[in-house]
Design a protein around this motif. Structure first.
Motif, short mmCIF file in Angstrom:
data_model
loop_
_atom_site.label_atom_id
_atom_site.label_comp_id
_atom_site.label_asym_id
_atom_site.label_seq_id
_atom_site.Cartn_x
_atom_site.Cartn_y
_atom_site.Cartn_z
N ILE A 81 9.41 3.84 15.07
CA ILE A 81 8.08 3.40 15.51
C ILE A 81 8.04 1.91 15.83
O ILE A 81 6.97 1.33 15.91
CB ILE A 81 7.01 3.73 14.44
N GLY A 82 9.21 1.31 16.06
CA GLY A 82 9.28 -0.13 16.29
C GLY A 82 8.56 -0.61 17.54
O GLY A 82 7.98 -1.69 17.55
N ASP A 83 8.58 0.17 18.64
CA ASP A 83 7.97 -0.29 19.88
C ASP A 83 6.63 0.37 20.17
O ASP A 83 6.05 0.15 21.22
CB ASP A 83 8.92 -0.08 21.05
N LYS A 84 6.13 1.16 19.22
CA LYS A 84 4.83 1.81 19.41
C LYS A 84 3.75 1.01 18.69
O LYS A 84 3.99 0.48 17.61
CB LYS A 84 4.87 3.23 18.85
N PRO A 85 2.57 0.92 19.28
CA PRO A 85 1.50 0.20 18.58
C PRO A 85 1.02 0.98 17.36
O PRO A 85 0.88 2.20 17.40
CB PRO A 85 0.39 0.08 19.63
N LEU A 86 0.79 0.25 16.27
CA LEU A 86 0.31 0.88 15.05
C LEU A 86 -1.22 0.96 15.07
O LEU A 86 -1.88 0.11 15.66
CB LEU A 86 0.76 0.07 13.83
N VAL A 137 -3.59 0.78 9.74
CA VAL A 137 -2.27 0.46 9.18
C VAL A 137 -2.05 -1.05 9.21
O VAL A 137 -1.57 -1.64 8.24
CB VAL A 137 -1.16 1.20 9.96
N LEU A 138 -2.39 -1.68 10.32
CA LEU A 138 -2.23 -3.14 10.42
C LEU A 138 -3.10 -3.86 9.40
O LEU A 138 -2.68 -4.86 8.82
CB LEU A 138 -2.60 -3.60 11.84
N ARG A 139 -4.29 -3.34 9.13
CA ARG A 139 -5.18 -3.96 8.13
C ARG A 139 -4.54 -3.88 6.75
O ARG A 139 -4.57 -4.85 5.99
CB ARG A 139 -6.54 -3.27 8.15
N THR A 146 0.34 -6.82 2.12
CA THR A 146 1.63 -6.52 1.49
C THR A 146 2.13 -7.70 0.67
O THR A 146 2.51 -7.54 -0.49
CB THR A 146 2.67 -6.13 2.55
N ALA A 147 2.16 -8.88 1.24
CA ALA A 147 2.65 -10.06 0.51
C ALA A 147 1.76 -10.36 -0.69
O ALA A 147 2.26 -10.73 -1.76
CB ALA A 147 2.72 -11.26 1.44
N VAL A 148 0.46 -10.21 -0.53
CA VAL A 148 -0.46 -10.47 -1.63
C VAL A 148 -0.22 -9.50 -2.77
O VAL A 148 -0.39 -9.83 -3.93
CB VAL A 148 -1.92 -10.37 -1.12
N ALA A 149 0.21 -8.30 -2.47
CA ALA A 149 0.47 -7.30 -3.50
C ALA A 149 1.86 -7.46 -4.12
O ALA A 149 2.03 -7.22 -5.31
CB ALA A 149 0.33 -5.90 -2.92
N VAL A 150 2.84 -7.88 -3.33
CA VAL A 150 4.21 -7.94 -3.82
C VAL A 150 4.48 -9.21 -4.62
O VAL A 150 5.12 -9.16 -5.68
CB VAL A 150 5.20 -7.83 -2.63
N LEU A 151 4.02 -10.35 -4.16
CA LEU A 151 4.34 -11.61 -4.83
C LEU A 151 3.89 -11.68 -6.29
O LEU A 151 4.67 -12.09 -7.14
CB LEU A 151 3.79 -12.80 -4.03
#
Length: 108
Positions: A29-34, A38-40, A45-50
């Motif tokens: 799915i690398g070249d397909k728009p999400l 999903v983008l929201r 992700t970083a806020v949850a992982v760090l």
């Protein structure tokens, strides 16, 4: 000692699993728009992982044998406070690191 066959089997399987997981996102799915939903969610992700990476280092630090200590708690508090006040990640990290190193220097 670990059996070399078991060790290399685990290494190869983990490498294949890691490649497959990355390939699903980049190759399929690398070249397909999400979709926007999903983008929201990906923004957080970083806020949850760090915090998940940092919290164990503050609450159960290896350097103290898993005991809470003042320098690490103070550094975490300063980093969180500066981050909330200024919304500046670099400043928060720098002042948190300075607090940690200063606290370790002063308190031993």
């Amino acid at each position: 000692m670990i059996d070399p066959v078991a060790l290399w089997t685990v290494i190869i399987l983990l490498g294949a699993g890691s490649f497959a997981l990355r390939f699903v996102f980049l190759g399929v799915i690398g070249d397909k728009p999400l979709p926007p939903w999903v983008l929201r969610h990906l923004r957080y992700t970083a806020v949850a992982v760090l915090p998940g990476l940092v919290a164990p280092l503050v609450i159960w630090p290896e350097a103290t044998g898993g005991e809470l200590d003042v320098p690490r708690m103070a550094a975490a508090a300063v980093t969180l406070g500066i981050g909330l006040l200024t919304r500046n990640v670099v400043l928060s990290i720098c002042l948190g690191a300075a607090t940690l190193y200063g606290g370790l220097y002063i308190l031993g």
